[in-house]
Design a protein around this motif. Structure first.
Motif, PDB file in Angstrom:
ATOM      1  N   CYS A 297       0.849  -1.197   0.000  1.00 24.21           N
ATOM      2  CA  CYS A 297       0.000   0.000   0.000  1.00 24.21           C
ATOM      3  C   CYS A 297       0.883   1.245   0.000  1.00 24.21           C
ATOM      4  CB  CYS A 297      -0.838   0.081   1.274  1.00 24.21           C
ATOM      5  SG  CYS A 297      -1.843  -1.343   1.590  1.00 24.21           S
ATOM      6  N   GLY A 298       0.336   2.345  -0.459  1.00 28.49           N
ATOM      7  CA  GLY A 298       0.972   3.660  -0.333  1.00 28.49           C
ATOM      8  C   GLY A 298       2.392   3.676  -0.871  1.00 28.49           C
ATOM      9  N   THR A 299       3.280   4.222  -0.065  1.00 27.43           N
ATOM     10  CA  THR A 299       4.679   4.347  -0.465  1.00 27.43           C
ATOM     11  C   THR A 299       5.288   2.984  -0.800  1.00 27.43           C
ATOM     12  OG1 THR A 299       5.037   6.377   0.749  1.00 27.43           O
ATOM     13  CG2 THR A 299       6.952   4.955   0.498  1.00 27.43           C
ATOM     14  N   SER A 300       4.931   1.980  -0.018  1.00 23.10           N
ATOM     15  CA  SER A 300       5.488   0.640  -0.274  1.00 23.10           C
ATOM     16  C   SER A 300       5.015   0.125  -1.631  1.00 23.10           C
ATOM     17  CB  SER A 300       5.072  -0.322   0.833  1.00 23.10           C
ATOM     18  OG  SER A 300       5.609   0.116   2.056  1.00 23.10           O
ATOM     19  N   SER A 344       6.377  -3.672   3.196  1.00 23.50           N
ATOM     20  CA  SER A 344       5.698  -2.852   4.195  1.00 23.50           C
ATOM     21  C   SER A 344       6.712  -2.299   5.183  1.00 23.50           C
ATOM     22  CB  SER A 344       4.660  -3.702   4.943  1.00 23.50           C
ATOM     23  OG  SER A 344       4.117  -2.985   6.012  1.00 23.50           O
ATOM     24  N   GLN A 345       6.683  -1.026   5.401  1.00 25.29           N
ATOM     25  CA  GLN A 345       7.553  -0.450   6.419  1.00 25.29           C
ATOM     26  C   GLN A 345       7.197  -1.048   7.773  1.00 25.29           C
ATOM     27  OE1 GLN A 345       9.049   1.480   9.557  1.00 25.29           O
ATOM     28  NE2 GLN A 345       6.909   1.961   9.243  1.00 25.29           N
ATOM     29  N   SER A 346       5.926  -0.944   8.140  1.00 19.72           N
ATOM     30  CA  SER A 346       5.504  -1.311   9.500  1.00 19.72           C
ATOM     31  C   SER A 346       5.341  -2.809   9.693  1.00 19.72           C
ATOM     32  CB  SER A 346       4.164  -0.642   9.813  1.00 19.72           C
ATOM     33  OG  SER A 346       3.181  -1.106   8.903  1.00 19.72           O
ATOM     34  N   THR A 349       0.264  -3.337   8.263  1.00 19.41           N
ATOM     35  CA  THR A 349      -0.805  -2.757   7.457  1.00 19.41           C
ATOM     36  C   THR A 349      -1.928  -3.787   7.238  1.00 19.41           C
ATOM     37  OG1 THR A 349       0.806  -1.330   6.450  1.00 19.41           O
ATOM     38  CG2 THR A 349      -1.260  -1.602   5.257  1.00 19.41           C
ATOM     39  N   ALA A 396       4.956  10.351   7.300  1.00 27.48           N
ATOM     40  CA  ALA A 396       5.284  10.248   5.875  1.00 27.48           C
ATOM     41  C   ALA A 396       6.551   9.397   5.729  1.00 27.48           C
ATOM     42  CB  ALA A 396       5.508  11.636   5.290  1.00 27.48           C
ATOM     43  N   SER A 397       6.403   8.320   5.016  1.00 33.80           N
ATOM     44  CA  SER A 397       7.511   7.371   4.875  1.00 33.80           C
ATOM     45  C   SER A 397       8.551   7.920   3.891  1.00 33.80           C
ATOM     46  CB  SER A 397       6.919   6.063   4.353  1.00 33.80           C
ATOM     47  OG  SER A 397       7.876   5.061   4.357  1.00 33.80           O
ATOM     48  N   LYS A 474       3.965  12.120  -1.359  1.00 34.58           N
ATOM     49  CA  LYS A 474       4.622  12.837  -0.262  1.00 34.58           C
ATOM     50  C   LYS A 474       4.065  14.242  -0.152  1.00 34.58           C
ATOM     51  CE  LYS A 474       5.839  10.393   1.266  1.00 34.58           C
ATOM     52  NZ  LYS A 474       5.933   9.035   1.596  1.00 34.58           N
ATOM     53  N   GLU A 477       0.473  14.328   1.210  1.00 35.46           N
ATOM     54  CA  GLU A 477       0.372  13.901   2.613  1.00 35.46           C
ATOM     55  C   GLU A 477       0.722  15.011   3.601  1.00 35.46           C
ATOM     56  OE1 GLU A 477       3.053  10.355   2.453  1.00 35.46           O
ATOM     57  OE2 GLU A 477       1.422   9.426   3.534  1.00 35.46           O
TER      58      GLU A 477
HETATM   59  O1  M6R Z   1       3.764   0.281   6.750  1.00 35.58           O
HETATM   60  P1  M6R Z   1       3.423   0.182   5.287  1.00 35.58           P
HETATM   61  O2  M6R Z   1       4.606   0.405   4.418  1.00 35.58           O
HETATM   62  O3  M6R Z   1       2.712  -1.105   4.954  1.00 35.58           O
HETATM   63  O4  M6R Z   1       2.403   1.344   5.051  1.00 35.58           O
HETATM   64  C1  M6R Z   1       1.774   1.496   3.824  1.00 35.58           C
HETATM   65  C2  M6R Z   1       1.154   2.863   3.710  1.00 35.58           C
HETATM   66  O5  M6R Z   1       0.177   3.039   4.692  1.00 35.58           O
HETATM   67  C3  M6R Z   1       2.213   3.964   3.868  1.00 35.58           C
HETATM   68  O6  M6R Z   1       3.228   3.829   2.932  1.00 35.58           O
HETATM   69  C4  M6R Z   1       1.558   5.336   3.714  1.00 35.58           C
HETATM   70  O7  M6R Z   1       1.183   5.552   2.379  1.00 35.58           O
HETATM   71  C5  M6R Z   1       2.501   6.404   4.239  1.00 35.58           C
HETATM   72  N1  M6R Z   1       1.737   7.437   4.861  1.00 35.58           N
HETATM   73  C6  M6R Z   1       3.368   6.965   3.171  1.00 35.58           C
HETATM   74  O8  M6R Z   1       4.048   8.091   3.556  1.00 35.58           O
END
Ligand code: M6R
Length: 593
Positions: A297-300, A344-346, A349, A396-397, A474, A477
């Motif tokens: 999702c999103g940045t990932s 995924s960063q986290s 998700t 913001a990632s 970016k 956001e």
């Molecule tokens: O933790 P994740 O990489 O799975 O999160 C995915 C998105 O929710 C995340 O990248 C979101 O778009 C951020 N706010 C980007 O800055």
């Protein structure tokens, strides 16, 4: 979304919990509260708004060594003091904080709790009253807890205090993360390891279906029925220093500045000289599949477009990128022998986890690439690759994008299996990134020129278009300016109608093959009055370009161009006075679908 902190031990629970909640602010929330044990009772303080406001409300005149705290991101009921956690059972006996969503809370309320009155609109209060109902029935906390848990459908991480036994914190976990930190002086709980930093040296990342109780002397883990659980302790490798802004005014700026060191860290972690060090079984799994499905999702997801390029270019394996929230409901035909890679960063998700569980149930190989080794995704996946980006606190990632692009590039090169100069090329990228960061004053000037715009367009082709997607996300956001990214050739098919006198069109030109045509597309918008800003590589730049960036391998160019976009977003947001680390409406870990 939502954060939990708890402490029981010899130290001051108040400061550990309130500081811990502040460390979890990055997850996003709209109200906060604590329940602190003092003078033989649980004292509850809660309100909508920031933890800083909660800190002002909390009475500091009593000693406290046990407590639970929560930051709430509203799902059931608006962000009000009444809906903020902790919640208590009807008699006040049980106090509870909860992350997650109880899907059957209406049914439970109607079926089992008709005689109970409710103070809030939350699903959490249903858990507190259910516990009380079963305690009244069985006269045993353990039995009542097991029975309550057996009734809950959905996700929950729970911390509970019992008024009649105030030297214990009870906990349970299902589908929402909960970690338990073990310190010499007590036990610390967190929704992730961040509040544990500085307080615990080792921790347990709970599996689904685990409950337990903690006292100042130790912690017991069982399954929901009450049978002993085997627990794996891990070393905590985050220091408290990594969670501060240092000399930077904001985490976002700090994290952008850390990107060159993330590149070097990844080289250190994944290379032995020119050889890539990655689990051979993982590599074989990818080599044996006939299609790679990337889910994020999103940045990932934007990093996944680069990953698709790497897998197709270097490994010649057809690869498709899926938006997790779509994939879970609109699953395409899956044939033969695919593998699934989740970025995924986290690692938390919810949309991605829903897909992961679905494909895990179907026995497809699952690879998680995340920045949080204690995350839910890592616990489900067959294989895990670490992003090694260090804690990313700003919502913001930024540095996680860089790490995702690099790790997937390293992985693709490793799957191909030939010798590679990638580590050398990555070092060149780190130097190039430093050069771009040193051009921050130029980017700040650009920010001044676009900060009053109501719409901003980013255009490019191929690799540059994927970089545009991330730059545009970016900007929207953190600056709250409407922004879109388009393949530059697509503009003429409709969007060019939106170009007005002064509309900023930010163009990325790093690819020799597409540079002339992308510049032609920009000229077409200029003919309609656009204000052009070109980000180009040194070898392609012309005098009128807004900024030139160092040349690196063409397929690594987003690592450099996206930094311009990240800094641009940062400066626009700060010039507008926005809360750049915690933009409105956003959460760092999006743990609801
Ligand atoms: O933790 P994740 O990489 O799975 O999160 C995915 C998105 O929710 C995340 O990248 C979101 O778009 C951020 N706010 C980007 O800055």
């Amino acid at each position: 979304m939502c954060g939990i902190v708890g402490y029981i031990g010899k130290k001051d629970a108040r400061s550990i919990i309130l500081d811990g909640l502040q460390k979890l602010e990055y997850r996003g929330y709209d109200s906060a509260g604590v329940g602190l044990v003092g003078n033989g009772e649980v004292k509850i303080y809660k309100d909508k708004g920031r933890v800083a406001h909660l800190k002002e409300l909390v009475d500091t005149s009593f000693e406290t060594h046990v407590g639970i705290g929560h930051t709430r991101w509203a799902t059931h009921g608006s962000p009000t003091k009444m809906n903020a956690h902790p919640h208590t059972s009807q008699s006040g006996r049980f106090t509870i904080v909860h992350n997650g969503v109880i899907e059957n809370f209406r049914e439970l309320k109607a079926r089992y709790l008709s005689g109970y009155s409710f103070k809030s609109q939350t699903d959490t209060e249903v858990i507190a009253n259910l516990l009380e109902r079963y305690f009244n029935k069985y006269g045993s906390f353990d039995r009542a807890f097991s029975k309550t848990l057996s009734r809950l459908e959905g996700s929950f991480a729970l911390l509970i205090l019992d008024n009649t036994n105030l030297d214990t914190i009870y906990f349970a976990k299902n589908k929402t993360p909960l970690v338990v930190g073990i310190a010499e002086d007590g036990i610390v709980f967190g929704s992730d390891v961040i509040p544990l930093a500085g307080n615990a040296k080792k921790y347990v990342s709970l599996d689904d279906g685990v409950k337990g109780k903690a006292t100042k002397d130790g912690v017991e883990f069982t399954d929901f029925v009450g049978l002993q659980e085997d627990i794996e302790y891990k070393e905590l490798d985050i220091t408290a220093d990594e969670l501060t802004k240092g000399s930077y005014p904001h985490f976002m700026l700090k994290e952008i500045n850390e990107e060159p060191s993330v590149v070097r860290k990844l080289v250190q972690e994944y290379f032995d000289e020119d050889d890539i060090v990655i689990n051979e079984k993982l590599l074989e799994t990818i080599r044996n599949c006939d299609k790679i499905n990337l889910v994020a999702c999103g940045t990932s997801m934007h990093a996944s477009y680069m990953a698709k390029y790497f897998f197709e270019k270097f490994c010649e394996i057809p690869t498709e990128v899926f938006c997790a929230s779509e994939l879970v409901y609109s699953t395409p035909l899956i044939k033969d022998n695919p593998c699934f890679i989740f970025l995924s960063q986290s690692g938390e998700t919810a949309d991605s986890i829903a897909c992961m569980k679905k494909f895990n149930d179907q026995k497809f190989p699952i690879i998680a690439i995340t920045n949080v080794p204690s995350s839910t995704m890592v616990s489900i996946a067959d294989f895990h690759l670490d992003l090694h980006a260090g804690p990313e606190v700003a919502v913001a990632s930024t540095k996680a994008y860089t790490a995702e692009v690099i790790v997937t590039c390293i992985l693709a090169k490793a799957v191909r299996g030939k010798k590679t100069h990638l580590s050398y090329n990555l070092e060149k990228c780190a130097v190039a990134m430093e050069e771009v960061i040193s051009k921050a004053p130029i980017i700040e000037m650009m920010a001044k020129q676009i900060m009053d715009a109501s719409d901003v367009f980013f255009i490019g082709r191929g690799i540059d278009y994927w970089a545009c997607l991330e730059c545009s996300l970016k900007l929207k956001e953190v600056s709250y300016i409407h922004s879109e990214a388009f393949p530059s050739g697509e503009l003429k098919h409709g969007t060019i109608a939106l170009i007005e006198k002064g509309t900023p069109v930010i163009t990325i030109c790093t690819q020799e093959g597409t540079n002339p045509i992308v510049r032609n597309n920009l000229v077409e918008t200029q003919a309609r009055g656009s204000k052009p800003f070109v980000i180009s590589t040194e070898s392609l730049s012309v005098a009128s370009d807004a900024i030139d960036i160092p040349n690196v391998n063409h397929y690594l160019s987003p690592l450099i161009s996206v930094i311009v976009g990240q800094l641009l977003a940062y400066y626009v947001a700060t010039l507008k006075g926005n809360d750049v680390d915690k933009p409105k409406n956003l959460a760092k870990s999006v743990t609801v679908e």
